[in-house]
Write a protein that holds these residues in place. Structure first.
Motif, mmCIF file in Angstrom:
data_model
loop_
_atom_site.group_PDB
_atom_site.id
_atom_site.type_symbol
_atom_site.label_atom_id
_atom_site.label_comp_id
_atom_site.label_asym_id
_atom_site.label_seq_id
_atom_site.Cartn_x
_atom_site.Cartn_y
_atom_site.Cartn_z
ATOM 1 N N GLU A 13 12.766 9.866 -1.347
ATOM 2 C CA GLU A 13 12.394 10.301 -2.686
ATOM 3 C C GLU A 13 12.667 9.233 -3.734
ATOM 4 O O GLU A 13 12.575 9.483 -4.937
ATOM 5 C CB GLU A 13 13.136 11.601 -3.038
ATOM 6 N N THR A 14 12.998 8.038 -3.290
ATOM 7 C CA THR A 14 13.207 6.898 -4.191
ATOM 8 C C THR A 14 12.260 5.771 -3.767
ATOM 9 O O THR A 14 12.688 4.749 -3.237
ATOM 10 C CB THR A 14 14.674 6.421 -4.140
ATOM 11 N N PRO A 15 10.959 5.966 -3.967
ATOM 12 C CA PRO A 15 9.983 5.018 -3.408
ATOM 13 C C PRO A 15 10.133 3.592 -3.925
ATOM 14 O O PRO A 15 9.871 2.641 -3.186
ATOM 15 C CB PRO A 15 8.630 5.620 -3.810
ATOM 16 N N ARG A 16 10.563 3.416 -5.179
ATOM 17 C CA ARG A 16 10.673 2.050 -5.694
ATOM 18 C C ARG A 16 11.767 1.286 -4.963
ATOM 19 O O ARG A 16 11.571 0.125 -4.575
ATOM 20 C CB ARG A 16 10.950 2.060 -7.196
ATOM 21 N N TYR A 17 12.926 1.891 -4.762
ATOM 22 C CA TYR A 17 14.001 1.212 -4.051
ATOM 23 C C TYR A 17 13.604 0.948 -2.601
ATOM 24 O O TYR A 17 13.867 -0.123 -2.045
ATOM 25 C CB TYR A 17 15.281 2.041 -4.097
ATOM 26 N N TYR A 18 12.970 1.928 -1.978
ATOM 27 C CA TYR A 18 12.471 1.780 -0.606
ATOM 28 C C TYR A 18 11.523 0.579 -0.526
ATOM 29 O O TYR A 18 11.615 -0.261 0.367
ATOM 30 C CB TYR A 18 11.762 3.064 -0.196
ATOM 31 N N ASP A 19 10.624 0.498 -1.483
ATOM 32 C CA ASP A 19 9.617 -0.557 -1.468
ATOM 33 C C ASP A 19 10.250 -1.925 -1.688
ATOM 34 O O ASP A 19 9.865 -2.908 -1.043
ATOM 35 C CB ASP A 19 8.576 -0.274 -2.550
ATOM 36 N N ILE A 20 11.218 -2.002 -2.586
ATOM 37 C CA ILE A 20 11.894 -3.277 -2.836
ATOM 38 C C ILE A 20 12.555 -3.797 -1.567
ATOM 39 O O ILE A 20 12.506 -4.987 -1.247
ATOM 40 C CB ILE A 20 12.933 -3.121 -3.966
ATOM 41 N N ILE A 89 4.562 12.644 4.113
ATOM 42 C CA ILE A 89 5.030 13.963 3.712
ATOM 43 C C ILE A 89 5.588 13.960 2.299
ATOM 44 O O ILE A 89 5.726 15.004 1.663
ATOM 45 C CB ILE A 89 6.088 14.491 4.723
ATOM 46 N N GLU A 90 5.926 12.761 1.758
ATOM 47 C CA GLU A 90 6.552 12.663 0.446
ATOM 48 C C GLU A 90 5.519 12.294 -0.613
ATOM 49 O O GLU A 90 4.902 11.228 -0.566
ATOM 50 C CB GLU A 90 7.672 11.621 0.462
ATOM 51 N N GLU A 91 5.349 13.166 -1.599
ATOM 52 C CA GLU A 91 4.339 12.936 -2.630
ATOM 53 C C GLU A 91 4.674 11.718 -3.488
ATOM 54 O O GLU A 91 3.774 11.002 -3.947
ATOM 55 C CB GLU A 91 4.210 14.182 -3.512
ATOM 56 N N GLY A 92 5.981 11.449 -3.714
ATOM 57 C CA GLY A 92 6.349 10.273 -4.495
ATOM 58 C C GLY A 92 5.920 8.983 -3.825
ATOM 59 O O GLY A 92 5.467 8.039 -4.489
ATOM 60 N N MET A 93 6.072 8.918 -2.512
ATOM 61 C CA MET A 93 5.611 7.756 -1.756
ATOM 62 C C MET A 93 4.093 7.596 -1.894
ATOM 63 O O MET A 93 3.578 6.494 -2.122
ATOM 64 C CB MET A 93 5.993 7.902 -0.288
ATOM 65 N N LEU A 94 3.372 8.705 -1.763
ATOM 66 C CA LEU A 94 1.914 8.651 -1.834
ATOM 67 C C LEU A 94 1.433 8.222 -3.216
ATOM 68 O O LEU A 94 0.441 7.495 -3.333
ATOM 69 C CB LEU A 94 1.327 10.018 -1.477
ATOM 70 N N ALA A 95 2.130 8.662 -4.270
ATOM 71 C CA ALA A 95 1.739 8.261 -5.620
ATOM 72 C C ALA A 95 1.819 6.753 -5.781
ATOM 73 O O ALA A 95 0.926 6.122 -6.373
ATOM 74 C CB ALA A 95 2.630 8.963 -6.649
ATOM 75 N N MET A 96 2.871 6.162 -5.242
ATOM 76 C CA MET A 96 3.010 4.707 -5.322
ATOM 77 C C MET A 96 1.953 4.014 -4.466
ATOM 78 O O MET A 96 1.397 2.981 -4.859
ATOM 79 C CB MET A 96 4.411 4.295 -4.871
ATOM 80 N N ALA A 97 1.658 4.586 -3.295
ATOM 81 C CA ALA A 97 0.638 4.005 -2.418
ATOM 82 C C ALA A 97 -0.741 4.063 -3.068
ATOM 83 O O ALA A 97 -1.526 3.115 -2.974
ATOM 84 C CB ALA A 97 0.624 4.743 -1.080
ATOM 85 N N ARG A 98 -1.050 5.180 -3.744
ATOM 86 C CA ARG A 98 -2.362 5.300 -4.404
ATOM 87 C C ARG A 98 -2.507 4.281 -5.526
ATOM 88 O O ARG A 98 -3.582 3.699 -5.716
ATOM 89 C CB ARG A 98 -2.533 6.717 -4.940
ATOM 90 N N ALA A 99 -1.431 4.085 -6.273
ATOM 91 C CA ALA A 99 -1.482 3.106 -7.366
ATOM 92 C C ALA A 99 -1.633 1.695 -6.828
ATOM 93 O O ALA A 99 -2.314 0.854 -7.422
ATOM 94 C CB ALA A 99 -0.219 3.217 -8.223
#
Length: 273
Positions: A13-20, A89-99
């Protein structure tokens, strides 16, 4: 220095930290996917997607990523000529992926019950996300749905760390990433695997340094365990998928290895019959 207190959090649920933390490997992983497709997939037989009778058709090869997270591989794959579809399954992850990649088709689904339209030349899950499926029925269902989704001859590239049932103590890993003014350190601990329950406990601690502040976050979860025999048994549960090759987490097609050796990091290349 004041002792850091770790707040509970959900890693996914912390997609930015995951992505970094993970994005630094994205370019090398995309190249690995392209190289595997060229060596083992339709790319090894002329570079096209599968058509009837084994003939190549002039379309962009289709690639599917289960548990796609922040979609960090999609821009590179689109630039290489792939049409990308993913789910998480995580909408926050998908939002970052769509952007990040508007060209990709993304939906909210689970690894055990997903449904997709059409068929794919390549599917991949490079990290150990598959081990989040804790029951054998769910693991088999995932492979069955992957086989349903692939063209004959299509590939599933599946990465997972093999478990050590005789491990006498916890294993520790540490890695870092940074972006702009944010620096993230991950300290991961894995407890010895239980051969009876087929579970291993994992704790992730994040130290986030941003804007002069230093914060700590802690998350716990269980992974399903696999040794080399259990990996082979799992693959055998879906007879349409055949083990084509095994690579390591350095993602180099010039460095294959075999199950049952000293290595514990495996990227399986499964071919759809």
């Amino acid at each position: 220095m004041t002792r850091l207190r770790y707040q509970p959090f959900d890693w996914y649920e912390t997609p930015r930290y995951y992505d970094i933390v993970y994005d630094g490997d994205s370019a090398a992983e995309v190249q690995f996917l392209v190289d595997v497709y060229a060596a083992h997939g339709a790319g090894s037989r002329g570079g096209g997607a599968h058509g009837r009778g084994g003939r190549a058709r002039r379309t962009r090869p289709r690639v599917l990523e289960p548990a796609c997270g922040t979609g960090r591989h999609f821009p590179g794959l689109v630039a290489r000529g792939f049409t990308c579809v993913g789910f998480d399954i995580e909408e926050g992850m998908l939002a970052m992926a769509r952007a990040r990649c508007p060209e990709a088709t993304l939906t909210r689904q689970s690894m055990q019950t997903f449904r997709v339209r059409g068929h794919f030349d390549l599917a991949f899950n490079l990290l150990s996300s598959f081990k989040h499926i804790l029951d054998p029925e769910g693991a088999t269902s995932h492979l069955r749905r992957i086989a349903d989704a692939l063209h004959p001859g299509g590939l599933y590239i599946l990465g997972l760390h093999e478990s050590e049932y005789d491990l006498p103590h916890r294993k520790r890993e540490r890695w870092q990433g940074h972006r702009d003014d944010t620096h993230v350190t991950v300290n991961l601990q894995v407890w010895p695997a239980n051969p009876t329950t087929r579970l291993e406990h994992v704790r992730s601690r994040l130290i986030v340094e941003q804007g002069g502040e230093r914060r700590g976050y802690e998350s716990h979860w269980d992974f399903r365990t696999y040794d080399d025999h259990e990996i082979r048994s799992l693959v055998a549960e879906e007879p349409r998928l055949r083990l084509e090759a095994v690579y390591g987490f350095e993602h180099r097609v010039d460095r294959p290895h075999e199950l049952g050796g000293e290595r514990l990091d495996h990227v399986l290349v499964l071919r759809r019959g």
